[in-house]
Each structure stands twice: as C-alpha cells, then as structure tokens.
Write a protein that holds these residues in place. Structure first.
Motif, PDB file in Angstrom:
ATOM      1  N   PHE A 179       0.843  -1.196   0.000  1.00  0.00           N
ATOM      2  CA  PHE A 179       0.000   0.000   0.000  1.00  0.00           C
ATOM      3  C   PHE A 179       0.881   1.250   0.000  1.00  0.00           C
ATOM      4  N   THR A 180       1.921   1.232   0.821  1.00  0.00           N
ATOM      5  CA  THR A 180       2.861   2.351   0.871  1.00  0.00           C
ATOM      6  C   THR A 180       3.533   2.546  -0.478  1.00  0.00           C
ATOM      7  N   ALA A 181       3.914   1.445  -1.104  1.00  0.00           N
ATOM      8  CA  ALA A 181       4.574   1.525  -2.409  1.00  0.00           C
ATOM      9  C   ALA A 181       3.672   2.187  -3.441  1.00  0.00           C
ATOM     10  N   VAL A 182       2.395   1.822  -3.429  1.00  0.00           N
ATOM     11  CA  VAL A 182       1.437   2.404  -4.367  1.00  0.00           C
ATOM     12  C   VAL A 182       1.280   3.906  -4.125  1.00  0.00           C
ATOM     13  N   VAL A 183       1.152   4.298  -2.855  1.00  0.00           N
ATOM     14  CA  VAL A 183       0.964   5.708  -2.510  1.00  0.00           C
ATOM     15  C   VAL A 183       2.179   6.536  -2.919  1.00  0.00           C
ATOM     16  N   VAL A 184       3.365   6.069  -2.559  1.00  0.00           N
ATOM     17  CA  VAL A 184       4.584   6.848  -2.811  1.00  0.00           C
ATOM     18  C   VAL A 184       4.888   6.928  -4.306  1.00  0.00           C
ATOM     19  N   ALA A 185       4.893   5.773  -4.985  1.00  0.00           N
ATOM     20  CA  ALA A 185       5.181   5.772  -6.421  1.00  0.00           C
ATOM     21  C   ALA A 185       4.075   6.482  -7.199  1.00  0.00           C
TER      22      ALA A 185
END
Length: 360
Positions: A179-185
């Motif tokens: 989820f963090t990866a999706v938000v940041v990228a």
C-alpha cells in the motif's frame, strides 16, 4: 547542523533557546531553502543552457509551446539541493522520520535525474525505459514501506486512518507495505504528469505541502492532537521543518518557473517532490488526505489513464490532449489562465483537507 551548534550555546546566549521550537526552525527552513534557490539559480540556468540541457517540446502539443524550445531543464536539481541543505541545517538529524524523508527525496530525485539525462544528453524523448523507471521507483517505495512496517516504536505503523471520522482505523497488517509503495510511487508519477506548463506543478506542490505541513505539526503536537482528536505520533512534528524546506524550495523555484519559464524542473524535480509528498503522507498516516489536498494531481493522472484506455478500446479520445491541463489549453485557455485556475482549485482542495480536522 547549525541547529545543534546554535542550540548547544543556549546556556551562554539565552536567545538561542528559540531553536528548540519547531515553528521557529520551520520558518528559518523556508527562508533558507528560498535563499539557496535564489543564490544558485542564475548560474545554474546559465550552466544548463551552456551544456545544452534543454527541453524537447512535444510535436502534438499546443502550438504556443514551440516557443519554449531551448529552455533549460533539470532545474529540479536546485529544488532537491535547497530542500536537503535546509533540512540538514535546521532539522533534528536524530529523528528517524527526517532521514526517511531525506532518503526518499534523494532517491526519487536521482531516478528523475537519470531519466532527464538520457532525454537531453542522448536526445531520446522517452528517456529511461518505463519498466526500469517504474521498477526503480517501486524498489525505493517498497523499502520505505518495509522500514515503516518494522518500526515497532510506532503503534500506528500499519494503520489506515479515515480522516473524516474520529476512530475509523483499519489495520492493513503486512499489506501496508505494498500500500505504501502504491501511494509513494503513485504520488511521484502524479506530480510528474502534472508538470507540463509553466509554474503549474511547482505551485500546486507548494499549496499541498503548506496544508500538509499544518496537519503534520498538529499530529506531532500532543496538546493539539488531543484537542482536535487527531492521531498523535511521537517525533512526527519534526517533519514540519521538512515541509518548510519544501515550501521554501517551491517558492524559490516558482520565481524562475512562472510564465514564461526561465527553467523547467524536469523529472529530477517532479519525481523528487512527488516521492517526498507520498512518503510524507505514509509516515504521518495522511494517505487519504493526500488524495484531497493533491486532488488535481489525481485528476491529471486519471485523465491520462482514461485517455489511453478510451483510445485503445474505442479508437476515440475523451480529451483533446492528456494530461488534462493541455486539454484546456487546446480549448483556448491561455497558459497563465490555466495555471492560475488550477492553483485556485488547489487552494480550495487544501482548505478542504484542513476542514477534515473539524469534521472529526
């Protein structure tokens, strides 16, 4: 660095005790980042022109953009430098969250720099191949997610907070990492897509980071967090200084990027700033608020997705051109009017994001 030096002398020179306050150091960080930009920008612009690091203009874009040919790009280097130097000078470097932000901003900026370098040096309009560019972003974003997931000192590290309600918390568990990866990228690429006309992206980033900075300060202040019923995270308030540095860098760069632009930020700036915004949202648990305060970044991204999907499925385009700011230009809006109107909407969204505090 200067923070440690000056604050250590507080017993000798009592006025230096003011450096203990985050609000004071945030104000100084804004001024410092702006000053660094103003100091370095003229020579940097001349240098980029001299070595031929200029923007390539899309043939299918608005005809008014052809006059921008020869404008130097990669000016985002100024933004990254001014942010990092300002934070290193005035931030509490013992704070783990500050280092996460520093690493994220630098890494996303480095990916953007590589993409820009290939575009302008190799005269390859596509730059870094998409799978490599996005792959590197995912690696950095997943690393950020892993660092937060294994931070046992943060009781909310896997929580998704619904900002419009007092106690709506959803524990995502191990799924918080992707989820963090999706938000940041996603944030990095959204800002990148928005960077298409003079002053648009950098102005919206400045608006978003100002509102986010206020929310970060509240979340890191025990008294205010309790009064406003916001989740309090120990040590998070120090990121207000980082927000101040981002705001100062944005304002300083806007001086040279406003219409007609003397320099473009390039991917080094847009990916660096977008990655920083996304990382800030995940650390402070304001992921959903980021959708509000960065609503125009979301709209710009969706316009591209819808345009591509529509053309592949039906052979027809929804917009005259995507991202959507080009659509309005082709409809006859002058570039400065498009930018100002988008800024106005951005300010309204920023106010709405701050209003979520009272809705709780």
């Amino acid at each position: 660095m200067l923070y440690y030096l000056l604050y250590s002398l507080r017993d000798v020179i009592s006025p230096l005790n003011v450096f203990r306050y985050i609000t004071f150091r945030t104000a100084i960080a804004v001024i410092t980042a702006m000053a660094i930009t103003f100091l370095l920008a003229p020579e940097t612009i001349r240098f980029l022109k001299r070595i031929g690091k200029t923007q390539q203009i899309r043939d299918d874009g608005p005809k008014t953009h052809f006059s921008k040919a020869g404008t130097p790009t990669m000016g985002g280097i100024l933004i990254i430098i001014s942010i990092l130097v300002s934070v290193l000078l005035w931030g509490n470097l013992a704070n783990k969250y500050v280092w996460i932000m520093i690493v994220s901003t630098f890494c996303f900026g480095a990916i953007g720099f590589l993409d820009d370098y290939l575009k302008v040096s190799k005269r390859n309009p596509k730059g870094l191949r998409g799978k490599y560019k996005f792959g590197l972003q995912i690696i950095v974003a997943l690393t950020i997610g892993l660092i937060q997931y294994f931070d046992s000192s943060d009781p909310y590290r896997t929580m998704l907070i619904i900002p419009f309600f007092k106690k709506w918390l959803f524990d995502l568990g191990v799924f918080y990492i992707p989820f963090t990866a999706v938000v940041v990228a996603g944030s990095a690429n959204a800002v990148n897509l928005t960077d298409g006309i003079d002053g648009l992206a950098i102005g919206l980033v400045g608006i978003a980071v100002f509102a986010t900075g206020l929310l970060v300060y509240i979340s890191g202040h025990a008294g205010l967090a309790q009064y406003l019923q916001v989740i309090y995270i120990t040590g998070i308030g120090e990121l207000t200084v980082f927000c101040g540095a981002m705001l100062g860098a944005a304002l300083g760069f806007l001086w040279y990027n406003t219409y007609p632009a003397e320099v473009f930020m390039g991917d080094v700036g847009s990916l660096g700033l977008g990655g920083a915004l996304g990382t800030l949202a995940t650390i402070t648990r304001h992921e959903i608020v980021l959708l509000v305060v960065g609503g125009l970044f979301v709209v710009e991204t969706l316009s591209v997705i819808l345009q591509v999907a529509s053309f592949k499925l039906t052979g027809k385009r929804i917009f005259k051109m995507a991202p959507i700011h080009h659509h309005f230009e082709l409809k006859g809006w002058p570039e400065p009017k498009t930018v100002i109107r988008f800024w106005i909407v951005g300010i309204m969204l920023a106010l709405l994001s701050l209003a979520t505090i009272k809705l709780r």
